[in-house]
Design a protein around this motif. Structure first.
Motif, short mmCIF file in Angstrom:
data_model
loop_
_atom_site.label_atom_id
_atom_site.label_comp_id
_atom_site.label_asym_id
_atom_site.label_seq_id
_atom_site.Cartn_x
_atom_site.Cartn_y
_atom_site.Cartn_z
N LEU A 43 0.83 -1.20 0.00
CA LEU A 43 0.00 0.00 0.00
C LEU A 43 0.87 1.25 0.00
CD1 LEU A 43 -2.70 1.43 0.17
CD2 LEU A 43 -2.69 1.07 2.65
N ALA A 44 1.93 1.26 0.80
CA ALA A 44 2.83 2.41 0.85
C ALA A 44 3.48 2.65 -0.52
CB ALA A 44 3.90 2.19 1.91
N ALA A 45 3.84 1.57 -1.20
CA ALA A 45 4.46 1.70 -2.52
C ALA A 45 3.48 2.27 -3.53
CB ALA A 45 4.97 0.33 -2.99
N ILE A 46 2.22 1.84 -3.46
CA ILE A 46 1.19 2.36 -4.36
C ILE A 46 0.99 3.85 -4.13
CG2 ILE A 46 -1.28 2.30 -4.90
CD1 ILE A 46 -1.18 -0.73 -4.29
N GLN A 47 0.93 4.25 -2.86
CA GLN A 47 0.72 5.66 -2.55
C GLN A 47 1.92 6.50 -2.97
OE1 GLN A 47 -0.50 4.93 1.73
NE2 GLN A 47 -2.11 6.37 1.17
N GLU A 48 3.11 5.95 -2.83
CA GLU A 48 4.31 6.70 -3.18
C GLU A 48 4.36 7.04 -4.66
OE1 GLU A 48 9.19 6.35 -2.71
OE2 GLU A 48 7.87 4.90 -1.71
N ARG A 49 3.86 6.15 -5.49
CA ARG A 49 3.87 6.42 -6.93
C ARG A 49 2.58 7.09 -7.42
NH1 ARG A 49 3.59 0.61 -7.05
NH2 ARG A 49 1.56 -0.14 -7.80
N LEU A 97 -5.93 -6.17 -0.64
CA LEU A 97 -5.61 -4.88 -1.23
C LEU A 97 -5.68 -5.01 -2.74
CD1 LEU A 97 -4.60 -1.95 -0.82
CD2 LEU A 97 -2.27 -2.85 -1.01
N VAL A 98 -6.49 -4.16 -3.37
CA VAL A 98 -6.67 -4.20 -4.82
C VAL A 98 -6.29 -2.84 -5.40
CG1 VAL A 98 -8.29 -4.52 -6.72
CG2 VAL A 98 -8.54 -5.88 -4.63
N GLU A 99 -5.31 -2.84 -6.29
CA GLU A 99 -4.92 -1.60 -6.97
C GLU A 99 -5.83 -1.36 -8.16
OE1 GLU A 99 -0.89 0.72 -8.53
OE2 GLU A 99 -0.81 -1.43 -8.03
N GLU A 100 -6.03 -0.09 -8.48
CA GLU A 100 -6.88 0.27 -9.61
C GLU A 100 -6.42 -0.46 -10.87
OE1 GLU A 100 -8.82 4.36 -11.40
OE2 GLU A 100 -6.74 4.41 -10.74
N GLY A 101 -7.39 -1.06 -11.56
CA GLY A 101 -7.06 -1.77 -12.80
C GLY A 101 -6.83 -3.26 -12.63
N GLU A 102 -6.69 -3.72 -11.37
CA GLU A 102 -6.48 -5.15 -11.14
C GLU A 102 -7.76 -5.93 -11.45
OE1 GLU A 102 -4.84 -6.67 -7.52
OE2 GLU A 102 -3.47 -4.98 -7.32
N THR A 103 -7.59 -7.16 -11.88
CA THR A 103 -8.73 -8.04 -12.15
C THR A 103 -8.47 -9.40 -11.52
OG1 THR A 103 -7.72 -8.75 -14.24
CG2 THR A 103 -9.24 -6.88 -14.35
N VAL A 106 -18.40 -6.35 3.50
CA VAL A 106 -17.00 -5.99 3.31
C VAL A 106 -16.84 -4.48 3.37
CG1 VAL A 106 -14.99 -6.15 1.78
CG2 VAL A 106 -16.66 -8.01 1.84
N PHE A 107 -15.92 -4.02 4.21
CA PHE A 107 -15.62 -2.59 4.30
C PHE A 107 -14.53 -2.26 3.29
CE2 PHE A 107 -13.36 1.09 6.22
CZ PHE A 107 -14.41 2.00 6.16
N ALA A 108 -14.82 -1.29 2.43
CA ALA A 108 -13.88 -0.88 1.38
C ALA A 108 -13.30 0.48 1.73
CB ALA A 108 -14.58 -0.83 0.02
N GLU A 109 -12.00 0.52 1.94
CA GLU A 109 -11.31 1.76 2.34
C GLU A 109 -10.45 2.24 1.18
OE1 GLU A 109 -8.80 3.31 6.25
OE2 GLU A 109 -9.14 1.17 5.91
N VAL A 110 -10.74 3.45 0.70
CA VAL A 110 -10.08 3.96 -0.50
C VAL A 110 -8.81 4.72 -0.14
CG1 VAL A 110 -10.37 5.36 -2.57
CG2 VAL A 110 -12.33 4.21 -1.58
N TYR A 111 -7.76 4.48 -0.90
CA TYR A 111 -6.50 5.22 -0.78
C TYR A 111 -6.18 5.79 -2.16
CZ TYR A 111 -5.85 2.98 3.75
OH TYR A 111 -6.01 2.56 5.05
N MET A 112 -6.07 7.10 -2.22
CA MET A 112 -5.79 7.74 -3.51
C MET A 112 -5.20 9.13 -3.29
SD MET A 112 -9.58 8.96 -4.81
CE MET A 112 -10.08 7.30 -5.19
N PRO A 113 -4.54 9.67 -4.32
CA PRO A 113 -4.06 11.04 -4.21
C PRO A 113 -5.24 12.01 -4.13
CG PRO A 113 -3.08 9.89 -6.08
CD PRO A 113 -4.20 9.05 -5.61
N PRO A 114 -5.01 13.27 -3.74
CA PRO A 114 -6.10 14.24 -3.69
C PRO A 114 -6.69 14.46 -5.08
CG PRO A 114 -4.13 15.08 -2.58
CD PRO A 114 -3.72 13.85 -3.32
N PRO A 115 -7.96 14.86 -5.16
CA PRO A 115 -8.54 15.25 -6.45
C PRO A 115 -7.75 16.42 -7.02
CG PRO A 115 -10.24 15.04 -4.78
CD PRO A 115 -8.92 14.99 -4.06
N ARG A 116 -7.92 16.65 -8.31
CA ARG A 116 -7.18 17.73 -8.97
C ARG A 116 -8.14 18.76 -9.57
NH1 ARG A 116 -3.11 15.05 -13.12
NH2 ARG A 116 -5.04 14.07 -13.85
N LEU A 117 -7.78 20.02 -9.41
CA LEU A 117 -8.50 21.12 -10.06
C LEU A 117 -7.59 21.69 -11.13
CD1 LEU A 117 -10.85 23.17 -10.26
CD2 LEU A 117 -9.60 24.58 -8.62
#
Length: 249
Positions: free
Chosen positions: A8-14, A34-40, A67-78
């Motif tokens: 998870l830390a590696a995903i957030q770092e990139r 843990l499921v990264e975006e795009g995984e199937t 199932v509790f789904a907890e999202v980790y992502m960068p901030p939204p962009r304007l």
């Protein structure tokens, strides 16, 4: 668990996006995935994309379990095109929310750090090049603030080809109609034009640049949450976009 946290830390770092699923009730209670975006490849992976696009934690009711789904992502962009004073007001307000801000303009004399201290990124490029650099996605809100066809038309054409969740355009209703006609003539489909919020913003009687920025940012937040943006006292839904699910043990 340590391997999961390291991943998870590696995903957030990139700058990636991921969902941490925890089974809170039923089959496999306590299990984590843990499921990264795009995984199937799994039932929960199939749920991840929708949760990420919703940008909110969620309690999922699945066959035989919760199932509790907890999202980790960068901030939204304007992403704002048009180095005018309203752009700084927008960026300043968005920064209070923790968003990442971009201001772009082809005019180098206008797009300066002195004029836009709240912009995380200043881009001195024409619309097509600026859009290519930012690469707007489903967590990007876009606002065009120019009143010049050589800027706003290519900016809107380019952004409508992306997944930006909000596309706003400043200007009077008369100017919006003229802009719409030009875009139709350029081959943009009616359905795509309906994505444009123009005039941008909520009807709060905004006068100043700061009030205009608040109006536009309010509409952006409403669109992101799937809300109409009306008065809460007249709303028939719960106040919060989604009731907070209990944190998993």
């Amino acid at each position: 668990m340590s391997d999961l946290l390291e991943r998870l830390a590696a995903i957030q770092e990139r700058g990636g996006r991921a969902v941490l699923f925890t089974v809170v009730e039923g089959d496999g209670a306590g299990d984590k995935l843990l499921v990264e975006e795009g995984e199937t490849g799994s039932e929960l992976a199939a749920e991840a994309d929708e949760v990420i696009r919703g940008a909110r934690n969620a309690l999922l009711e699945l066959p035989g379990r919760k199932v509790f789904a907890e999202v980790y992502m960068p901030p939204p962009r304007l992403f704002v095109y048009g180095a005018v004073d309203t752009a700084e007001a927008l960026c300043k307000a968005a920064k209070l929310l923790g968003w990442t801000t971009y201001v772009a303009d082809a005019r180098r004399a206008f797009a300066t750090e002195e004029r836009f201290p709240s912009a995380d990124h200043l881009i001195v490029k024409w619309p097509a090049e600026a859009i290519a650099e930012v690469a707007p996605d489903h967590q990007t809100a876009f606002v065009v603030l120019t009143h010049d066809a050589k800027f706003d038309q290519p900016a809107l054409q380019g952004i409508l080809a992306t997944e930006a969740f909000y596309v706003g355009a400043l200007g009077s209703r008369r100017n919006q109609e003229k802009r719409r006609a030009r875009l139709l003539e350029a081959g943009v489909a009616e359905a795509e034009l309906d994505r444009i919020a123009g005039p941008a913003g909520l009807d709060i009687g905004a006068e100043s640049q700061e009030e205009t920025a608040l109006s536009i940012l309010g509409e952006i937040l409403a669109v992101r949450a799937g809300r109409p943006g009306g008065r809460l006292k007249e709303a028939k839904r719960r106040i919060h976009a989604q009731e907070d699910a209990p944190a998993p043990a």
